[in-house]
Scaffold this active site. Structure first.
Site, short mmCIF file in Angstrom:
data_model
loop_
_atom_site.label_atom_id
_atom_site.label_comp_id
_atom_site.label_asym_id
_atom_site.label_seq_id
_atom_site.Cartn_x
_atom_site.Cartn_y
_atom_site.Cartn_z
N GLY A 54 0.80 -1.32 -0.05
CA GLY A 54 -0.02 0.06 0.06
C GLY A 54 0.87 1.35 0.03
N ALA A 55 0.60 2.56 -0.94
CA ALA A 55 1.52 3.17 -1.24
C ALA A 55 1.92 4.10 0.19
CB ALA A 55 0.94 4.14 -2.21
N ARG A 90 10.54 0.17 -4.81
CA ARG A 90 9.50 0.05 -5.66
C ARG A 90 9.22 1.12 -6.50
NH1 ARG A 90 5.35 -3.16 -3.36
NH2 ARG A 90 4.37 -2.98 -5.39
N ASP A 241 -1.59 4.02 -6.33
CA ASP A 241 -0.37 4.29 -5.74
C ASP A 241 0.26 5.30 -6.62
OD1 ASP A 241 0.72 1.46 -5.03
OD2 ASP A 241 -0.99 1.35 -6.08
N LYS A 252 -3.63 -0.99 -8.73
CA LYS A 252 -3.27 -2.54 -8.88
C LYS A 252 -3.90 -2.79 -10.28
CE LYS A 252 -1.14 -4.36 -6.61
NZ LYS A 252 0.19 -4.92 -6.51
#
Length: 362
Positions: A54-55, A90, A241, A252
């Site tokens: 989760g961002a 990421r 995100d 996602k």
């Protein structure tokens, strides 16, 4: 939010020991397991291996990871090197880069011998702001639900994708915050939870909704369109995100398909995210990097074996060529509105700048 009736956050900081504890989300929903992060390498691994997901939570974890890395003193070279390690974990979630940029900006104004204490204080501020912003998102989203409830006592059926609940943040969540706000206010609400292959983050959503007592049903990803067509979905809400300056949304993979199905069936599609997810330096969705993850996430299925132990089952040969993009981009015209801590706005540059006028000219 609650675990077995006990208010719980996804992250616990221990500044006096220079460590943090996280929920290892790769062990959910089968086991609740806390992991202690004591080094920069452990923090980077937790982000890269999706022990934290989760961002917003990735951003907070990165901030604390930088604090862990600094030790008792840190010159500019050490600070930049540690931030680079975390930044490389990421690519798509902009909160990670936002949090590290904020930490570096603050710490470069502090003498090296005072940076450790300052880093822990700033990381805590980022975490606390995340909690407050997500709670505010919940209240703004709750007002939207009122427009969808046509009769007292009618159940509001909400669909979501991936995990954008409190497990994806420090607390409350983004997309699920309005759901929790409705449930806690006594509004009858039910959530359709898509499994979200191949990492199955929907299982985490189902787990946390169960913990908080919110009625829900887990569905296969491909069942979403049928449920919408059958009139069983009042709205879809997801997290993000990264949101580009024009309102395009990276979330996602599979989110775009749900947005298309919403458009075909006249169902509002909402995106909920805090300021840290907005990237005003990114013109549109075409500029958002899409993370390609290891193909074994697709080739292998993870679960419990007959003895209740974690196990992986191969569904494809090791040499099978696969693509495993982690995200897709939903264009702004498919988004009914974006919900932030400052309110609700159209998914457009004008809409976002109306809430964040200080970002004009970025």
């Amino acid at each position: 939010m609650n675990i077995n009736g006990i208010p719980t956050r996804t992250l616990r900081a221990h500044p006096e020991q220079r460590v943090i504890d996280i929920i290892d989300q790769t062990r959910l929903p089968h086991a609740l397991h806390w992991v202690r992060l004591t080094t920069l390498a452990e923090a980077a691994h937790a982000i890269r291996a999706m022990q934290v997901r989760g961002a917003p939570l990735i951003g907070a974890t990165a901030a604390y990871g930088l604090a862990i890395a600094l030790g008792t003193t840190a010159d500019d070279t050490h600070l930049a090197s540690a931030a680079a390690v975390l930044r490389s974990t990421r690519p798509t979630a902009v909160n990670l880069h936002w949090a590290l940029a904020r930490m570096e900006k603050v710490l470069r104004t502090v003498p090296p011998e005072l940076r450790c204490a300052a880093a822990w204080a700033e990381a805590e501020a980022i975490a606390e702001e995340d909690v407050a912003q997500n709670a505010a998102i919940g209240q703004h989203g709750l007002k939207l639900w009122n427009d969808l409830i046509v009769a007292d006592g009618q159940t509001l059926n909400i669909m979501t994708h991936c995990n954008a609940g409190w497990l994806a943040t420090v607390d409350w969540g983004t997309a699920l915050s309005p759901v929790y706000a409705a449930h806690d206010a006594g509004v009858p609400v039910h959530v359709w939870v898509s499994e979200t292959r191949p990492r199955n983050q929907g299982l985490l959503t189902a787990w946390e909704l169960e913990q908080h007592g919110v009625p829900h049903t887990l569905i296969a990803d491909n069942a979403a369109g049928l449920l919408m067509r059958s009139g069983k979905v009042d709205a879809v809400i997801v997290g993000a995100d990264r949101i580009a300056a024009n309102g395009d949304v990276a979330n996602k993979v599979g989110t775009y398909l749900k947005a298309l199905a919403c458009a075909d069936n006249g169902i509002p599609f909402y995106v909920a995210a805090p300021r840290s997810t907005l990237d005003f330096a990114c013109a549109d969705g075409a500029d958002i990097p899409i993370e390609e993850r290891d193909g074994d996430e697709f080739r292998l299925v993870h679960g419990l074996d007959q003895h209740g132990q974690p196990a992986a089952l191969r569904q494809l040969p090791a040499g099978e060529d696969v693509a495993n993009p982690a995200f897709d981009v939903t264009p702004n015209w498919l988004v009914k509105a974006i919900i932030t801590e400052r309110g609700v706005c159209p998914a457009s540059q004008a809409g976002l700048l109306a809430l964040y006028p200080e970002e004009a000219g970025v």
